[in-house]
Each structure stands twice: as C-alpha cells, then as structure tokens.
Design a protein around this motif. Structure first.
Motif, PDB file in Angstrom:
ATOM      1  N   ARG A  50      35.105  42.282  40.553  1.00 27.07           N
ATOM      2  CA  ARG A  50      36.077  43.033  39.746  1.00 27.07           C
ATOM      3  C   ARG A  50      37.482  42.902  40.334  1.00 27.07           C
ATOM      4  NH1 ARG A  50      37.283  48.423  37.430  1.00 27.07           N
ATOM      5  NH2 ARG A  50      37.371  47.937  35.219  1.00 27.07           N
ATOM      6  N   SER A  52      38.673  40.192  41.616  1.00 21.47           N
ATOM      7  CA  SER A  52      39.161  38.925  41.055  1.00 21.47           C
ATOM      8  C   SER A  52      39.643  39.128  39.623  1.00 21.47           C
ATOM      9  CB  SER A  52      38.057  37.863  41.076  1.00 21.47           C
ATOM     10  OG  SER A  52      37.691  37.551  42.390  1.00 21.47           O
ATOM     11  N   CYS A  53      38.871  39.875  38.848  1.00 22.18           N
ATOM     12  CA  CYS A  53      39.265  40.152  37.460  1.00 22.18           C
ATOM     13  C   CYS A  53      40.598  40.891  37.415  1.00 22.18           C
ATOM     14  CB  CYS A  53      38.188  40.970  36.752  1.00 22.18           C
ATOM     15  SG  CYS A  53      36.653  40.076  36.457  1.00 22.18           S
ATOM     16  N   TYR A  56      43.475  38.456  38.209  1.00 23.21           N
ATOM     17  CA  TYR A  56      43.798  37.595  37.070  1.00 23.21           C
ATOM     18  C   TYR A  56      44.492  38.390  35.967  1.00 23.21           C
ATOM     19  CZ  TYR A  56      40.835  33.995  39.168  1.00 23.21           C
ATOM     20  OH  TYR A  56      40.287  33.066  40.013  1.00 23.21           O
ATOM     21  N   ALA A  57      44.023  39.597  35.712  1.00 22.29           N
ATOM     22  CA  ALA A  57      44.642  40.433  34.680  1.00 22.29           C
ATOM     23  C   ALA A  57      46.102  40.712  35.023  1.00 22.29           C
ATOM     24  CB  ALA A  57      43.866  41.739  34.527  1.00 22.29           C
ATOM     25  N   ILE A  64      42.756  44.784  32.430  1.00 22.65           N
ATOM     26  CA  ILE A  64      41.586  44.168  33.063  1.00 22.65           C
ATOM     27  C   ILE A  64      40.459  43.946  32.052  1.00 22.65           C
ATOM     28  CG2 ILE A  64      40.583  46.345  33.853  1.00 22.65           C
ATOM     29  CD1 ILE A  64      39.688  44.825  36.415  1.00 22.65           C
ATOM     30  N   ILE A  67      40.199  40.413  30.658  1.00 21.40           N
ATOM     31  CA  ILE A  67      39.507  39.458  31.524  1.00 21.40           C
ATOM     32  C   ILE A  67      38.004  39.724  31.493  1.00 21.40           C
ATOM     33  CG2 ILE A  67      39.294  38.565  33.879  1.00 21.40           C
ATOM     34  CD1 ILE A  67      42.006  37.904  32.489  1.00 21.40           C
ATOM     35  N   GLU A  68      37.623  40.985  31.504  1.00 18.34           N
ATOM     36  CA  GLU A  68      36.200  41.341  31.484  1.00 18.34           C
ATOM     37  C   GLU A  68      35.512  40.894  30.195  1.00 18.34           C
ATOM     38  OE1 GLU A  68      36.411  45.294  34.350  1.00 18.34           O
ATOM     39  OE2 GLU A  68      36.502  45.557  32.181  1.00 18.34           O
ATOM     40  N   THR A  72      31.855  33.493  30.258  1.00 19.23           N
ATOM     41  CA  THR A  72      31.863  32.928  31.608  1.00 19.23           C
ATOM     42  C   THR A  72      32.481  31.538  31.663  1.00 19.23           C
ATOM     43  OG1 THR A  72      29.582  32.181  31.345  1.00 19.23           O
ATOM     44  CG2 THR A  72      29.927  34.316  32.421  1.00 19.23           C
ATOM     45  N   PHE A  75      36.156  32.129  31.837  1.00 19.84           N
ATOM     46  CA  PHE A  75      36.509  32.684  33.140  1.00 19.84           C
ATOM     47  C   PHE A  75      36.530  31.595  34.208  1.00 19.84           C
ATOM     48  CE2 PHE A  75      35.856  34.701  37.197  1.00 19.84           C
ATOM     49  CZ  PHE A  75      36.778  35.736  37.153  1.00 19.84           C
ATOM     50  N   ALA A  97      35.085  34.244  42.871  1.00 21.24           N
ATOM     51  CA  ALA A  97      34.888  34.514  41.445  1.00 21.24           C
ATOM     52  C   ALA A  97      33.727  33.698  40.891  1.00 21.24           C
ATOM     53  CB  ALA A  97      36.171  34.215  40.674  1.00 21.24           C
TER      54      ALA A  97
END
Length: 111
Positions: A50, A52-53, A56-57, A64, A67-68, A72, A75, A97
C-alpha cells in the motif's frame, strides 16, 4: 529543449480499461518525478504494498483509490515505466511492488 526536459520528468501511462472514480474517468495517468512529499505520503499508510500505491498516487496527483483500482497488468506497467522518475530508490520500490503482486498471485485466498 523543453520537450526533452518534460519527457525526462514525466511519464504518461495509458490505462487498458478506463474507469471512473469520484466522478472522473481515468484513461491514463501522468506521473512526475518523485519528491520527498511522495515518500511522506507513502509513510502515512500501513503495509508495504500500500505504501507503493500511495507513492504512485502522490506522483500522479490522484487519490490512492485510483491506483488501487488498476488491474495488475496496468500496475506492473506503471511500476516499470515510472521507476526512472524515482531515482535510486525507484528500483527498490518497483521490486517491492512487483513482489507484492506476485505474493498475491501465490495466495490461494486471492483467487
């Protein structure tokens, strides 16, 4: 010259299947070069994947949850394409990630 600078500091990644979140449709995400504030946002959440998410967000200036909600494949593509914007820590973040994705794929409960 500006175009060269822009390409070195941002990466735009198309999303295979666009989706809506909070009234906005996301068909691509543009990530900027990582800053300390992105690391702080990552530090504010629990769980390595999370984090990493969250990073990136923050780099894409999106919630977030955007991104979630990526599949995959998207991602993984983002992780690989954004790594050069993350400096020396990028390689480690990408490895974490992708390892998180692989761990989830190996978990029978996630199937």
């Amino acid at each position: 010259m500006n175009q060269k600078t822009a390409s070195a500091t941002t990466v735009t990644v198309p999303i295979g299947e666009p989706f809506d979140h909070d009234g906005k449709t996301y068909s691509q995400l543009t990530f900027r070069k990582m800053k300390v504030k992105d690391m702080i946002k990552a530090d504010a959440v629990t769980g390595e994947f999370r984090k990493s998410c969250a990073m990136y967000a923050s780099m894409a200036d999106v919630p977030i949850q955007v991104i979630e909600n990526l599949d995959t494949d998207n991602f993984t593509e983002i992780a690989l394409k954004v790594a050069p914007l993350m400096g020396k820590s990028g390689k480690k973040a990408v490895a974490e990630a992708i390892a998180g994705l692989q761990d989830g794929a190996d978990d029978p409960a996630s199937a």
